[in-house]
Design a protein around this motif. Sequence first.
Motif, PDB file in Angstrom:
ATOM      1  N   GLY A 119       0.838  -1.166   0.027  1.00 28.45           N
ATOM      2  CA  GLY A 119       0.009  -0.220  -0.111  1.00 28.45           C
ATOM      3  C   GLY A 119       0.757   1.205  -0.009  1.00 28.45           C
ATOM      4  N   TYR A 120       0.134   2.373  -0.330  1.00 26.60           N
ATOM      5  CA  TYR A 120       0.987   3.636  -0.375  1.00 26.60           C
ATOM      6  C   TYR A 120       1.635   4.031   0.971  1.00 26.60           C
ATOM      7  N   SER A 121       1.009   4.346   1.916  1.00 24.72           N
ATOM      8  CA  SER A 121       1.471   4.854   3.151  1.00 24.72           C
ATOM      9  C   SER A 121       2.357   3.717   3.875  1.00 24.72           C
ATOM     10  N   CYS A 122       2.089   2.403   3.502  1.00 25.69           N
ATOM     11  CA  CYS A 122       2.958   1.385   4.308  1.00 25.69           C
ATOM     12  C   CYS A 122       4.377   0.977   3.427  1.00 25.69           C
ATOM     13  N   CYS A 123       4.034   1.300   2.216  1.00 22.45           N
ATOM     14  CA  CYS A 123       5.431   0.874   1.250  1.00 22.45           C
ATOM     15  C   CYS A 123       5.747   1.823   0.504  1.00 22.45           C
ATOM     16  N   ASP A 124       4.873   2.473  -0.531  1.00 22.95           N
ATOM     17  CA  ASP A 124       5.255   3.428  -1.669  1.00 22.95           C
ATOM     18  C   ASP A 124       5.692   4.623  -1.177  1.00 22.95           C
ATOM     19  N   GLN A 125       5.298   5.065  -0.080  1.00 25.74           N
ATOM     20  CA  GLN A 125       5.540   6.362   0.430  1.00 25.74           C
ATOM     21  C   GLN A 125       6.989   6.077   1.147  1.00 25.74           C
ATOM     22  N   TYR A 126       7.296   5.034   1.644  1.00 25.70           N
ATOM     23  CA  TYR A 126       8.861   4.912   2.090  1.00 25.70           C
ATOM     24  C   TYR A 126       9.857   5.009   0.841  1.00 25.70           C
ATOM     25  N   VAL A 127       9.461   4.174   0.022  1.00 27.35           N
ATOM     26  CA  VAL A 127      10.442   4.500  -1.421  1.00 27.35           C
ATOM     27  C   VAL A 127      10.428   5.720  -1.984  1.00 27.35           C
ATOM     28  N   GLU A 128       9.435   6.496  -1.974  1.00 30.51           N
ATOM     29  CA  GLU A 128       9.415   8.088  -2.343  1.00 30.51           C
ATOM     30  C   GLU A 128      10.451   8.741  -1.163  1.00 30.51           C
ATOM     31  N   ASP A 129      10.223   8.535  -0.272  1.00 31.02           N
ATOM     32  CA  ASP A 129      10.966   9.395   0.839  1.00 31.02           C
ATOM     33  C   ASP A 129      12.496   8.802   0.795  1.00 31.02           C
ATOM     34  N   ILE A 130      12.703   7.573   0.564  1.00 31.14           N
ATOM     35  CA  ILE A 130      14.179   7.070   0.269  1.00 31.14           C
ATOM     36  C   ILE A 130      14.747   8.297  -1.003  1.00 31.14           C
ATOM     37  N   GLU A 131      14.128   8.108  -2.021  1.00 32.76           N
ATOM     38  CA  GLU A 131      14.224   8.534  -3.106  1.00 32.76           C
ATOM     39  C   GLU A 131      14.417  10.150  -3.142  1.00 32.76           C
ATOM     40  N   ARG A 132      13.583  10.718  -2.415  1.00 34.36           N
ATOM     41  CA  ARG A 132      13.724  11.925  -1.993  1.00 34.36           C
ATOM     42  C   ARG A 132      15.147  12.391  -1.400  1.00 34.36           C
ATOM     43  N   ALA A 133      15.467  11.598  -0.211  1.00 38.76           N
ATOM     44  CA  ALA A 133      16.602  11.862   0.542  1.00 38.76           C
ATOM     45  C   ALA A 133      17.688  11.575  -0.361  1.00 38.76           C
ATOM     46  N   ARG A 134      17.822  10.558  -1.292  1.00 41.41           N
ATOM     47  CA  ARG A 134      19.088  10.218  -2.057  1.00 41.41           C
ATOM     48  C   ARG A 134      19.237  11.474  -2.967  1.00 41.41           C
ATOM     49  N   ALA A 135      18.049  12.253  -3.469  1.00 37.66           N
ATOM     50  CA  ALA A 135      18.470  13.355  -4.428  1.00 37.66           C
ATOM     51  C   ALA A 135      18.888  14.415  -3.735  1.00 37.66           C
ATOM     52  N   GLU A 136      19.020  14.559  -2.338  1.00 39.82           N
ATOM     53  CA  GLU A 136      19.574  15.655  -1.336  1.00 39.82           C
ATOM     54  C   GLU A 136      20.971  15.350  -1.396  1.00 39.82           C
ATOM     55  N   VAL A 137      21.542  14.015  -1.676  1.00 41.23           N
ATOM     56  CA  VAL A 137      22.792  13.934  -1.332  1.00 41.23           C
ATOM     57  C   VAL A 137      23.519  13.324  -2.690  1.00 41.23           C
ATOM     58  N   PRO A 138      24.172  14.060  -3.335  1.00 38.30           N
ATOM     59  CA  PRO A 138      24.987  13.824  -4.578  1.00 38.30           C
ATOM     60  C   PRO A 138      25.877  12.596  -4.232  1.00 38.30           C
ATOM     61  N   GLY A 139      25.877  11.515  -5.215  1.00 38.90           N
ATOM     62  CA  GLY A 139      26.631  10.412  -5.020  1.00 38.90           C
ATOM     63  C   GLY A 139      26.095   9.393  -3.735  1.00 38.90           C
ATOM     64  N   ALA A 140      24.684   9.509  -3.559  1.00 37.46           N
ATOM     65  CA  ALA A 140      24.234   8.834  -2.178  1.00 37.46           C
ATOM     66  C   ALA A 140      24.367   7.356  -2.676  1.00 37.46           C
ATOM     67  N   PRO A 141      24.030   6.357  -1.831  1.00 36.36           N
ATOM     68  CA  PRO A 141      24.080   5.006  -1.986  1.00 36.36           C
ATOM     69  C   PRO A 141      22.873   4.709  -2.870  1.00 36.36           C
ATOM     70  N   GLU A 142      22.903   3.413  -3.620  1.00 36.45           N
ATOM     71  CA  GLU A 142      21.746   3.113  -4.150  1.00 36.45           C
ATOM     72  C   GLU A 142      21.013   2.444  -2.985  1.00 36.45           C
ATOM     73  N   VAL A 143      19.901   2.603  -2.945  1.00 37.91           N
ATOM     74  CA  VAL A 143      18.900   1.877  -1.840  1.00 37.91           C
ATOM     75  C   VAL A 143      17.953   0.970  -2.476  1.00 37.91           C
ATOM     76  N   ASP A 144      17.672  -0.187  -2.145  1.00 41.52           N
ATOM     77  CA  ASP A 144      16.762  -1.306  -2.615  1.00 41.52           C
ATOM     78  C   ASP A 144      15.874  -1.701  -1.380  1.00 41.52           C
ATOM     79  N   LYS A 145      14.536  -1.300  -1.187  1.00 38.54           N
ATOM     80  CA  LYS A 145      13.600  -1.734  -0.240  1.00 38.54           C
ATOM     81  C   LYS A 145      13.548  -3.167  -0.259  1.00 38.54           C
ATOM     82  N   LEU A 146      13.650  -3.880   0.976  1.00 43.35           N
ATOM     83  CA  LEU A 146      13.107  -5.122   0.982  1.00 43.35           C
ATOM     84  C   LEU A 146      11.723  -5.345   0.825  1.00 43.35           C
ATOM     85  N   PRO A 147      11.448  -6.833   0.338  1.00 41.11           N
ATOM     86  CA  PRO A 147       9.945  -7.017   0.223  1.00 41.11           C
ATOM     87  C   PRO A 147       9.175  -6.831   1.358  1.00 41.11           C
TER      88      PRO A 147
END
Length: 306
Positions: A118-146
């Motif tokens: 679901g969005y608030s339990c899963c997809d929103q976490y992915v969005e926030d991770i990507e938003r945080a990565r965009a703030e950090v040039p060269g940030a690690p790639e992050v793969d959300k576990l299932p």
Amino acid sequence: MSRESTYDALLLVSFGGPEGPDDVIPFLENVTRGRDIPRARLEVVGEHYHLFGGVSPINQQCRELKAAIEADFAEHGVDLPVYWGNRNWDPYLADTLRRMKDDGVRRAAAFVTSAYSGYSCCDQYVEDIERARAEVPGAPEVDKLPVYCLRPGFVDPFADAARDALERLPEGPRRLVFTAHSVPLAQPGRPDYEAELKQVAELVAGRAAPGVPWDLVYQSRSGPPSQPWLEPDVVDHLDALHGEGVPAVAVVPIGFVSDHMEVKYDLDVEAAARARELGMAYVRAATPHTDPRFVALPRALLADHR
């Protein structure tokens, strides 16, 4: 990131929470940013936190979970550092990703403190991770576990907790009441979220107390009355059960991996108070955040996902 890649860190991702009275309103502003929530409403919600000294239990429980995962990794020869970042409070995800980059981490797997789809339990976490990565040039790639709501490491601790809660009730008729955070009916992924909750409730009830009646209800609704959300609300449901003559309930918060403020206030304060008013015996089951079976979930998910 391809699943064949080797991770060089685990990132524990959580919601975050205030750790003192001065943090409460800034934290709620972070949570509600962009939703045009009046400050007066934030102050009303803030009173829930002030009942507990302005401290949410979630950050301390994340510290405990992080330490437990590190110990589990060490015991089983998993040579990965564990980092922790929050969506809405310190340590913020972007700050954690910056530290990971400085430490030379290139690829990380994310274990989030939310078990469902679901969005608030899963997809929103992915969005926030990507938003945080965009703030950090060269940030690690992050793969959300299932999602892991149907894993034994999540279901079995809840089954034991439900059984223990039932045993603490008086002899006689009893009801299991499973609770989860309500979401709008229109929220993306809501059908999957609802279906998974029903599956988990069935599994936990079947293992904890075959034959004991059970219900799935919701809590912590925050939207306007005009917007349809998942129902029934737990407090309304206690009223309904009282009308049916049910004298005792064990409430099992299967929607939560730890004692979020929604658990501490909505269940331990609000719902418990309503049960007392109704003369209904009421026990709230424990969440699994440091149960060894839950702690082992990141290791099991990594083994499947590497």
